[in-house]
Structures are given as structure tokens and as C-alpha cells.
Design a protein around this motif. Structure first.
Motif, PDB file in Angstrom:
ATOM      1  N   SER A 254      -0.574  -8.891  -4.213  1.00 32.11           N
ATOM      2  CA  SER A 254      -0.224 -10.175  -3.697  1.00 32.11           C
ATOM      3  C   SER A 254      -1.597 -10.944  -3.652  1.00 32.11           C
ATOM      4  N   THR A 255      -2.459 -10.648  -4.332  1.00 33.14           N
ATOM      5  CA  THR A 255      -4.003 -11.210  -3.977  1.00 33.14           C
ATOM      6  C   THR A 255      -4.320 -12.385  -4.873  1.00 33.14           C
ATOM      7  N   ARG A 256      -5.393 -13.133  -4.874  1.00 35.00           N
ATOM      8  CA  ARG A 256      -5.649 -14.250  -5.408  1.00 35.00           C
ATOM      9  C   ARG A 256      -6.207 -13.879  -6.792  1.00 35.00           C
ATOM     10  N   TYR A 257      -6.738 -12.726  -7.267  1.00 40.13           N
ATOM     11  CA  TYR A 257      -7.170 -12.556  -8.521  1.00 40.13           C
ATOM     12  C   TYR A 257      -7.104 -10.919  -8.730  1.00 40.13           C
ATOM     13  N   GLY A 258      -6.787 -10.741 -10.055  1.00 35.16           N
ATOM     14  CA  GLY A 258      -7.074  -9.082 -10.361  1.00 35.16           C
ATOM     15  C   GLY A 258      -8.359  -8.625 -10.304  1.00 35.16           C
ATOM     16  N   THR A 259      -8.647  -7.370 -10.310  1.00 41.44           N
ATOM     17  CA  THR A 259      -9.940  -6.685 -10.582  1.00 41.44           C
ATOM     18  C   THR A 259      -9.929  -5.455 -11.752  1.00 41.44           C
ATOM     19  N   ILE A 260     -10.884  -5.579 -12.258  1.00 40.61           N
ATOM     20  CA  ILE A 260     -11.199  -4.588 -13.234  1.00 40.61           C
ATOM     21  C   ILE A 260     -12.216  -3.683 -12.562  1.00 40.61           C
TER      22      ILE A 260
ATOM     23  N   VAL B 134     -10.719   9.050 -13.689  1.00 37.25           N
ATOM     24  CA  VAL B 134     -10.320   7.742 -13.834  1.00 37.25           C
ATOM     25  C   VAL B 134     -12.093   7.134 -14.058  1.00 37.25           C
ATOM     26  N   VAL B 135     -11.979   6.339 -15.196  1.00 37.69           N
ATOM     27  CA  VAL B 135     -13.275   5.704 -15.440  1.00 37.69           C
ATOM     28  C   VAL B 135     -13.141   4.246 -15.229  1.00 37.69           C
ATOM     29  N   VAL B 136     -12.172   3.552 -15.712  1.00 38.03           N
ATOM     30  CA  VAL B 136     -11.772   2.030 -15.746  1.00 38.03           C
ATOM     31  C   VAL B 136     -10.498   1.821 -15.455  1.00 38.03           C
ATOM     32  N   PHE B 137     -10.072   0.748 -14.545  1.00 35.68           N
ATOM     33  CA  PHE B 137      -8.613   0.455 -14.345  1.00 35.68           C
ATOM     34  C   PHE B 137      -8.685  -1.008 -14.164  1.00 35.68           C
ATOM     35  N   TYR B 138      -7.388  -1.471 -14.099  1.00 32.19           N
ATOM     36  CA  TYR B 138      -7.160  -2.720 -13.868  1.00 32.19           C
ATOM     37  C   TYR B 138      -6.003  -2.926 -12.641  1.00 32.19           C
ATOM     38  N   GLN B 139      -6.547  -3.473 -11.587  1.00 31.47           N
ATOM     39  CA  GLN B 139      -5.729  -3.565 -10.301  1.00 31.47           C
ATOM     40  C   GLN B 139      -5.360  -5.165 -10.480  1.00 31.47           C
ATOM     41  N   PRO B 140      -3.833  -5.268 -10.726  1.00 36.57           N
ATOM     42  CA  PRO B 140      -3.277  -6.715 -11.008  1.00 36.57           C
ATOM     43  C   PRO B 140      -3.321  -7.305  -9.549  1.00 36.57           C
TER      44      PRO B 140
ATOM     45  N   GLU C  39       0.874  -1.327  -0.008  1.00 38.93           N
ATOM     46  CA  GLU C  39       0.092  -0.157  -0.058  1.00 38.93           C
ATOM     47  C   GLU C  39       0.929   1.339  -0.055  1.00 38.93           C
ATOM     48  N   ARG C  40       2.009   1.357   0.804  1.00 37.08           N
ATOM     49  CA  ARG C  40       2.760   2.534   0.804  1.00 37.08           C
ATOM     50  C   ARG C  40       3.733   2.701  -0.319  1.00 37.08           C
ATOM     51  N   ALA C  41       3.745   1.503  -1.055  1.00 39.52           N
ATOM     52  CA  ALA C  41       4.422   1.655  -2.500  1.00 39.52           C
ATOM     53  C   ALA C  41       3.488   2.374  -3.579  1.00 39.52           C
ATOM     54  N   ALA C  42       2.102   1.815  -3.396  1.00 34.84           N
ATOM     55  CA  ALA C  42       1.100   2.235  -4.526  1.00 34.84           C
ATOM     56  C   ALA C  42       1.059   3.803  -4.026  1.00 34.84           C
ATOM     57  N   MET C  43       1.023   4.217  -3.040  1.00 35.42           N
ATOM     58  CA  MET C  43       1.114   5.542  -2.554  1.00 35.42           C
ATOM     59  C   MET C  43       2.103   6.345  -3.083  1.00 35.42           C
ATOM     60  N   ALA C  44       3.461   5.915  -3.047  1.00 38.02           N
ATOM     61  CA  ALA C  44       4.562   6.319  -3.564  1.00 38.02           C
ATOM     62  C   ALA C  44       4.191   6.493  -5.167  1.00 38.02           C
TER      63      ALA C  44
END
Length: 144
Positions: A98-104, A87-93, A11-16
Motif C-alpha cells: 500500500s505504497t505510493r509507487y512501485g519500485t523496480i 535474483v537480479v531484478v524484480f518489481y515490487q508493486p 510484511e508477514r504475508a510477504a514472508m508467508a
């Protein structure tokens, strides 16, 4: 998880990453900004591996075909597509946290409103024809 901040290292890396995105665009405007954001989106996709990359690449194609007026960019390091810098749409890998699945995901600007409750995020474990077809419908609705 840090006991000081309550945020995980990811989370800290994403904020950075978001802060770096904002710094990189400071003073850049118009077509130059869109070009730089587009390149950042492609670079974010290129950094992905396996199913994350496959889904992000297909999302990129879908948005390019169904909603070419949306601008590619990154948002917290996610490949994202925006209208008027929202932002309208995004992909969170899945690899990002380190999650089980990515999300759109569809942000508020997507206005997918449907009654009193509606989905704004979809778990994707495989990009099938059916998944892509549904994604095309959602992106079309979100972009119009």
C-alpha cells in the motif's frame, strides 16, 4: 502493525508467500523448476491491476528481450528474474505494501556497482518511453 512481531500484516504475508514459494519448489529441479517458476511469475503479474500490472508486464518484456538468460520466478510474491537462482531484478508493486509507487529493484547479483555509491531501486509511477529506455540499459548492465 503487530506489537508482537514488529512486522505489518503485509510484511508477514510477504514472508508467508516466500515460504510457500520455497515449499512449491522443493524437489523440483532443472527445466521443470524453471517452467514452474516462469508460470508463477506470470501468475503474479496477472494478479496485479492498473499501473502495477502495466509496469510488471513491460519489465517482463524488457527482461525477455534484453536478458533472455535470466529466469522468471517470484520472490516474496514479486515478479523477479534470476541468474543461478539469485535474483537480479524484480518489481515490487505499490499494491503489495500500500505504497505510493512501485519500485523496480536490482539485487546484489546485478552488480550495478558505480564507484562508492549507486542506486539499486527505482520508483516508477508511469512506464514511458524514457523510463523503458533507461530500464533496458539497467537490465542489460545487470545481466552482463
Amino acid at each position: 502493525m503487530s506489537t508482537k512481531t514488529g512486522f505489518t500484516d503485509e510484511e508477514r504475508a510477504a514472508m508467508a508467500q516466500r515460504a510457500a514459494e520455497l515449499r512449491a519448489m522443493k524437489g523440483v529441479k532443472g527445466a521443470a523448476k524453471r517452467a514452474k517458476e516462469y508460470e508463477a511469475c506470470l501468475a503474479a503479474i496477472d494478479e496485479l491491476e492498473g499501473i502495477d500490472r502495466e509496469i510488471a508486464e513491460r519489465l517482463h518484456v524488457v527482461v525477455s528481450e534484453v536478458a533472455p538468460d535470466l529466469n522468471a520466478k517470484t520472490w516474496y510474491g514479486f515478479p523477479s528474474y534470476a541468474r543461478d537462482d539469485k535474483v537480479v531484478v524484480f518489481y515490487q508493486p505499490a499494491s503489495k505494501f500500500s505504497t505510493r509507487y512501485g519500485t523496480i529493484g536490482f539485487d546484489e547479483a546485478a552488480t550495478l556497482d558505480d564507484g562508492d555509491m549507486w542506486a539499486t531501486s527505482f520508483a516508477v509511477i508511469r512506464m514511458t518511453e524514457q523510463v523503458e529506455s533507461r530500464l533496458r540499459e539497467l537490465v542489460h548492465r545487470a545481466a552482463n
